[in-house]
Design an enzyme around this catalytic site. Sequence first.
Site, PDB file in Angstrom:
ATOM      1  CE1 TYR A   1      -3.615   2.630   0.677  1.00 10.72           C
ATOM      2  CE2 TYR A   1      -2.288   3.316   2.555  1.00 10.72           C
ATOM      3  CZ  TYR A   1      -3.340   3.533   1.686  1.00 10.72           C
ATOM      4  OH  TYR A   1      -4.122   4.657   1.825  1.00 10.72           O
TER       5      TYR A   1
ATOM      6  CG  ASP B   1       5.877   3.630   0.781  1.00  9.92           C
ATOM      7  OD1 ASP B   1       6.227   4.152   1.859  1.00  9.92           O
ATOM      8  OD2 ASP B   1       4.694   3.605   0.384  1.00  9.92           O
TER       9      ASP B   1
ATOM     10  CE  LYS C   1       2.180   4.784   8.382  1.00  6.74           C
ATOM     11  NZ  LYS C   1       0.953   4.166   8.763  1.00  6.74           N
TER      12      LYS C   1
END
Length: 413
Positions: A136, A230, A258
């Site tokens: 994702y 990623d 994050k």
Amino acid sequence: MWEEAKKHLAGGVNSPVRAFKAVGGDPIFMRQALGPFLYDNRGNKYIDYCLSWGAILWGHADESTVRAIQRQAAKGTSFGTVTEYETNLAKEIQKAFPRMERIRFTSSGTEAVMSAIRLARGVTQRNRIVKFEGCYHGHSDSLLVKAGSGLATFGSPSSAGVPAALAALTAVLPYNDAGAVNQFFKNADDIACVIVEPLAGNMGLVPATKEFLETLKKRARANGSLLIFDEVITGFRVGYGGAQHLYGIEPDITVLGKIIGGGLPIGAIGAKASIMSALSPEGRVYQAGTLSGNPLSMAAGLAVLSKLSRNVYKSLNAKCAVFLNEAKAIFKKRGKDISIQSAGSMFTLFFDTRCPRNFTEVRRTRHKEFKQFFHKMIKMGIYVPPSAYETSFLSCAHGQQELDKTLEAFKKC
Ligand code: PMP
């Protein structure tokens, strides 16, 4: 509260997974988070293994992070000008990720990945991209794409509203399948970039094999495509320098998010100066953001990162390894077919005899049992992410008492 939320918010939430659709039942409204704990509106306390989907490393409301945010808030929350805070956080990131010679901050991981894809397309002057099943990368159009049928390598939209014409530019290949990558590149010489989660955290935790990542690097290089890692979850989570340091493989572009924002909204793109110079205002790839490099996010990120060292990870990861070994022994003794995959302080309990290596295998695990497990854990005061497709996390604030309580719960789940 849930009924009220549904009257005023789309689907009652601001991000779908919070609605508990994957586990059933009404979502739990939290009102506070401190250290390793979440507190709900009814006064229940939970040991938190979701940790804002991995964004929290030191524990909730970490003292020095809170102080940094307070100090900054008193000086202003958004200037819309250049600030030294942005340079300071970039420098701190570059200590761990020296390949990110120039950095651009965004307000979310989605935005960072979306811009990284545009950057790769702009630099290579190509349109097609490659991603992998089960990874994702946020909810931008080019990435909400699933594998097409049969041998077709054209993707199809995985969400309404994504134009099929755009999805067709994204090829979706099976994760950890070096053969499929080699095969694909035999017939594709127009790929702008290959994007991958080097340790996939969005189908539960499924680490890439080194061979797989090396194949990506080799094929991307040979074809003039850029390799994007990623590391929105893994950067500053699995160790100082992220997954790329663990594997010893350098991507062309790194995306972070994050943890680097200490629990405030953030994303970051970084690469060699020669690639990053393609971004506006230097180059012709447009990218911008009113709140990008927001001073509160910069302050929180700096507070979190400036306390880090290789030793912090050594002790956090060792704590996690001991905890998971004990968990494995408990499940084994109870004859439970549960396997545990882990990397640093990330882990997933898979309801299967062995850990899956790709999305097809993840789909075959016993999801019904996960649902039961989730609700039993909630009753025992333990909060794991509300979906079998997610990864759990440990923070520096989780102490022996919390871990022992969790192990006791594993004996009863
Ligand atoms: N990439 C990865 C690997 C992620 O896990 C996520 C979010 N979980 C994103 C990108 C998107 O980040 P955000 O939710 O901040 O937009």
